[in-house]
Design a protein around this motif. Structure first.
Motif, mmCIF file in Angstrom:
data_model
loop_
_atom_site.group_PDB
_atom_site.id
_atom_site.type_symbol
_atom_site.label_atom_id
_atom_site.label_comp_id
_atom_site.label_asym_id
_atom_site.label_seq_id
_atom_site.Cartn_x
_atom_site.Cartn_y
_atom_site.Cartn_z
ATOM 1 N N SER A 1 44.819 55.492 40.730
ATOM 2 C CA SER A 1 45.066 54.073 40.496
ATOM 3 C C SER A 1 44.737 53.674 39.059
ATOM 4 O O SER A 1 43.805 54.184 38.458
ATOM 5 N N THR A 2 45.529 52.758 38.525
ATOM 6 C CA THR A 2 45.271 52.243 37.183
ATOM 7 C C THR A 2 44.811 50.795 37.221
ATOM 8 O O THR A 2 44.416 50.247 36.211
ATOM 9 N N GLN A 3 44.852 50.173 38.386
ATOM 10 C CA GLN A 3 44.461 48.774 38.522
ATOM 11 C C GLN A 3 42.947 48.676 38.721
ATOM 12 O O GLN A 3 42.366 49.414 39.516
ATOM 13 N N ARG B 1 34.779 43.817 36.900
ATOM 14 C CA ARG B 1 35.880 44.680 37.325
ATOM 15 C C ARG B 1 35.444 46.119 37.155
ATOM 16 O O ARG B 1 34.643 46.451 36.280
#
Length: 64
Positions: A10-12, A49
């Protein structure tokens, strides 16, 4: 496909609540891990995040 594989691909960025659910830990434990450096985060103002690859590393370490 395992959760670790999905996280690694995943890149998110993940939210605090998403990471809590993935690692199955309390808010205080997650905050403690951030403060101690066990889990790094990106601060965007008041928002936190998390890089999915860092979360996957912690998940692997916990499962060993």
């Amino acid at each position: 496909m395992s959760i670790e594989t999905m996280l690694s691909d995943s890149t998110q960025l993940l939210t605090f609540e998403q990471v809590r659910a993935i690692l199955n830990v309390s808010k205080s434990t997650l905050r403690r891990w951030i403060a101690s450096g066990k889990l790094s985060c990106i601060r965007l103002g008041r928002l936190l995040r998390f890089d999915p690859s860092n979360v996957a590393e912690v998940l692997r370490a916990r499962s060993n």
